[in-house]
Design an enzyme around this catalytic site. Structure first.
Site, PDB file in Angstrom:
ATOM      1  N   SER A  44     -13.682   3.598  -9.657  1.00  0.00           N
ATOM      2  CA  SER A  44     -13.361   4.579 -10.701  1.00  0.00           C
ATOM      3  C   SER A  44     -12.362   4.008 -11.705  1.00  0.00           C
ATOM      4  O   SER A  44     -12.517   4.200 -12.918  1.00  0.00           O
ATOM      5  CB  SER A  44     -12.872   5.906 -10.115  1.00  0.00           C
ATOM      6  OG  SER A  44     -11.942   5.683  -9.105  1.00  0.00           O
ATOM      7  N   ASP A  95       2.971   2.107  -4.942  1.00  0.00           N
ATOM      8  CA  ASP A  95       2.978   2.204  -6.417  1.00  0.00           C
ATOM      9  C   ASP A  95       3.586   3.518  -6.898  1.00  0.00           C
ATOM     10  O   ASP A  95       4.380   3.531  -7.837  1.00  0.00           O
ATOM     11  CB  ASP A  95       1.598   1.918  -7.047  1.00  0.00           C
ATOM     12  CG  ASP A  95       0.477   2.855  -6.648  1.00  0.00           C
ATOM     13  OD1 ASP A  95       0.662   3.691  -5.736  1.00  0.00           O
ATOM     14  OD2 ASP A  95      -0.615   2.752  -7.264  1.00  0.00           O
ATOM     15  N   ASP A 106      -4.296   0.449  -9.620  1.00  0.00           N
ATOM     16  CA  ASP A 106      -5.702   0.069  -9.800  1.00  0.00           C
ATOM     17  C   ASP A 106      -6.017  -0.177 -11.274  1.00  0.00           C
ATOM     18  O   ASP A 106      -6.640  -1.168 -11.642  1.00  0.00           O
ATOM     19  CB  ASP A 106      -6.636   1.175  -9.272  1.00  0.00           C
ATOM     20  CG  ASP A 106      -6.358   1.545  -7.830  1.00  0.00           C
ATOM     21  OD1 ASP A 106      -5.321   1.130  -7.291  1.00  0.00           O
ATOM     22  OD2 ASP A 106      -7.181   2.270  -7.241  1.00  0.00           O
ATOM     23  N   GLU A 132       0.844  -1.199   0.000  1.00  0.00           N
ATOM     24  CA  GLU A 132       0.000   0.000   0.000  1.00  0.00           C
ATOM     25  C   GLU A 132       0.876   1.245   0.000  1.00  0.00           C
ATOM     26  O   GLU A 132       1.865   1.324   0.748  1.00  0.00           O
ATOM     27  CB  GLU A 132      -0.892  -0.038   1.242  1.00  0.00           C
ATOM     28  CG  GLU A 132      -2.314   0.352   0.974  1.00  0.00           C
ATOM     29  CD  GLU A 132      -3.034  -0.574   0.002  1.00  0.00           C
ATOM     30  OE1 GLU A 132      -3.099  -0.231  -1.207  1.00  0.00           O
ATOM     31  OE2 GLU A 132      -3.531  -1.614   0.431  1.00  0.00           O
ATOM     32  N   GLY A 145     -12.691   2.051  -1.692  1.00  0.00           N
ATOM     33  CA  GLY A 145     -11.329   1.551  -1.891  1.00  0.00           C
ATOM     34  C   GLY A 145     -11.272   0.293  -2.735  1.00  0.00           C
ATOM     35  O   GLY A 145     -10.248  -0.380  -2.781  1.00  0.00           O
ATOM     36  N   LEU A 146     -12.365  -0.046  -3.431  1.00  0.00           N
ATOM     37  CA  LEU A 146     -12.342  -1.214  -4.314  1.00  0.00           C
ATOM     38  C   LEU A 146     -12.227  -0.781  -5.773  1.00  0.00           C
ATOM     39  O   LEU A 146     -12.537  -1.530  -6.694  1.00  0.00           O
ATOM     40  CB  LEU A 146     -13.578  -2.091  -4.080  1.00  0.00           C
ATOM     41  CG  LEU A 146     -13.695  -2.632  -2.648  1.00  0.00           C
ATOM     42  CD1 LEU A 146     -14.969  -3.445  -2.468  1.00  0.00           C
ATOM     43  CD2 LEU A 146     -12.486  -3.484  -2.277  1.00  0.00           C
ATOM     44  N   SER A 147     -11.817   0.453  -5.971  1.00  0.00           N
ATOM     45  CA  SER A 147     -11.417   0.946  -7.291  1.00  0.00           C
ATOM     46  C   SER A 147     -12.538   0.972  -8.321  1.00  0.00           C
ATOM     47  O   SER A 147     -12.348   0.587  -9.479  1.00  0.00           O
ATOM     48  CB  SER A 147     -10.242   0.128  -7.840  1.00  0.00           C
ATOM     49  OG  SER A 147      -9.221   0.126  -6.916  1.00  0.00           O
TER      50      SER A 147
HETATM   51  C1  GLA Z   1      -5.235   4.480  -4.169  1.00  0.00           C
HETATM   52  C2  GLA Z   1      -4.526   4.761  -5.490  1.00  0.00           C
HETATM   53  C3  GLA Z   1      -3.487   3.699  -5.815  1.00  0.00           C
HETATM   54  C4  GLA Z   1      -2.575   3.421  -4.609  1.00  0.00           C
HETATM   55  C5  GLA Z   1      -3.397   3.211  -3.338  1.00  0.00           C
HETATM   56  C6  GLA Z   1      -2.553   3.084  -2.102  1.00  0.00           C
HETATM   57  O1  GLA Z   1      -6.051   3.351  -4.275  1.00  0.00           O
HETATM   58  O2  GLA Z   1      -5.466   4.814  -6.539  1.00  0.00           O
HETATM   59  O3  GLA Z   1      -2.746   4.104  -6.943  1.00  0.00           O
HETATM   60  O4  GLA Z   1      -1.635   4.450  -4.448  1.00  0.00           O
HETATM   61  O5  GLA Z   1      -4.298   4.279  -3.131  1.00  0.00           O
HETATM   62  O6  GLA Z   1      -1.771   1.928  -2.164  1.00  0.00           O
END
Ligand code: GLA
Length: 378
Positions: free
Chosen positions: A125, A33, A169, A30, A121-123
């Site tokens: 977008s 990236d 993501d 976490e 936080g499950l992306s």
């Molecule tokens: C968000 C960002 C990712 C990453 C995480 C933390 O989800 O979109 O690129 O930096 O936070 O690990």
């Protein structure tokens, strides 16, 4: 109603093609990236779907089922933002970035829907961006790799939507494989599939705390990491070893030292977890997750009371090998590694204890690792 029927009802004809891009959960790595480090996400069995049909003109017309069938449209000749329909900016941004790379796109009618929880936080977008890019690439018959799709989507988010996220993501949503996690080296985007350890299930627990501070705090953390790398004379924190940071910590202001320590130890945890997964060592994998949470809470300071409560409750259950916050932090979800035969009891018990402690009913999902984005053929 299935998406074809719904499309027909709205647009008066069947869609030409249907696309899917999954949301994801990060197992380990976490805030690494954007420090050129390692991440280990997997795609989940929840996704964004887009049904599409080419138009004769240069208009992109979008209907979002999950926003009360809100409608937003733009011309490919002048791609502007629509902040009244913020969801549409992800599609607009992707079209703008493809256009900036010289790709020629046709107008399309789009019906968008999905079941990735938003703001947790499950992306969701990234899933929408990657689904839109996959759709444009197929409809316009572009010769474009999955890696380039991920890069286009990250740029859309950085430059058009205005969030300075890393590439994890978008890359995972584009490139993931069923039953596997994806080890990504974010310095050069080399990647490897890692089979998930047998005998355990990935469970996601949503605290229901929405991530308010995330954009400003996220950008602050990025700046602190860059500051740390500069003070250490390294191109990025990826280039600093655990031994070096332990030795040189006192050369840095205390907060900056803690941020650096998180990133550097987190990179090592990802690589250790990959070894643990390959040896099917569930206990070692789980330990890495637990240590990651402590590091995110104490050194990187991106946890919150709800995430800490969820992690603590999870760790008190039978069959829980490890639990940690996942994604950027400040709310959203935790990810848990749970013995297969304890999953049902784990989900029920965590839901009960969290609701009684925090007075909010959480959402809990046992996830299967899904494939990355693509066209759906039926
Ligand atoms: C968000 C960002 C990712 C990453 C995480 C933390 O989800 O979109 O690129 O930096 O936070 O690990």
């Amino acid at each position: 109603m299935d998406i074809q029927t719904e499309f027909k009802k709205i647009f008066g004809g069947l869609p030409e093609k249907i696309f899917r891009a999954p949301g994801l959960v990060n197992l380990l790595g976490e805030h690494t990236d954007y420090n050129a480090g390692f991440v280990l996400p997997m795609a989940i069995d929840r996704a964004v779907l887009i049904a599409a049909r080419r138009r004769a003109d240069r208009v992109v017309r979008m209907i979002a089922r999950d926003f009360d069938h809100a409608r937003s449209e733009f011309s490919l000749d002048a791609i502007t933002r629509d902040d009244a329909h913020a969801w549409s900016n992800y599609v607009r941004g992707v079209a703008a970035m493809l256009h900036a790379r010289g790709y020629n796109l046709p107008g399309v009618d789009l019906l968008i829907r999905g079941d990735v929880p938003r703001g947790s936080g499950l992306s969701s977008s990234a899933a929408l961006e990657v689904c839109a890019a996959t759709m444009f690439a197929a409809i316009a018959q572009l010769d474009i790799s999955k890696i380039e799709i991920a890069q286009v989507c990250q740029r859309a988010e950085n430059e058009f939507v205005g969030v300075q996220c890393g590439i994890m993501d978008q890359f995972a949503s584009a490139r993931a494989r069923a039953d596997h996690a994806l080890l990504i080296d974010c310095r050069d985007l080399t990647h490897e599939l890692v089979a998930l350890p047998r005998g355990a299930v990935i469970v996601v627990c949503d605290t229901m705390k929405r991530r308010g501070l995330v954009a400003s705090e996220y950008n602050t953390r990025r700046a602190e990491c860059e500051h740390a790398a500069r003070l250490l004379g390294a191109p990025s924190l990826r280039d600093v070893s655990r031994e070096e940071i332990a030795r040189r910590e006192n050369e840095l202001p205390p907060v900056i030292a803690r941020r650096a320590r998180h990133v550097i130890t987190e990179n090592a945890r990802v690589l250790d977890a990959v070894i643990a997964a390959r040896q099917n060592d569930l206990a070692a994998f789980g330990r890495g997750m637990n240590e990651s949470h402590a590091s995110l809470r104490d050194d990187f300071a991106v946890s919150c009371a709800e995430l800490d409560a969820m992690v603590e409750i999870a760790r008190g259950q039978r069959g829980c090998f490890g639990a940690r916050l996942t994604g950027a932090g400040f709310g959203g979800c935790t990810v848990n590694l749970v013995a297969e035969d304890s999953v049902e009891e784990f989900c029920a018990q965590v839901a009960r204890e969290y609701a009684s402690r925090v007075s909010v009913a959480p959402q809990i999902y046992a996830c299967r690792a899904a494939d990355g984005a693509g066209e759906i053929f039926d």
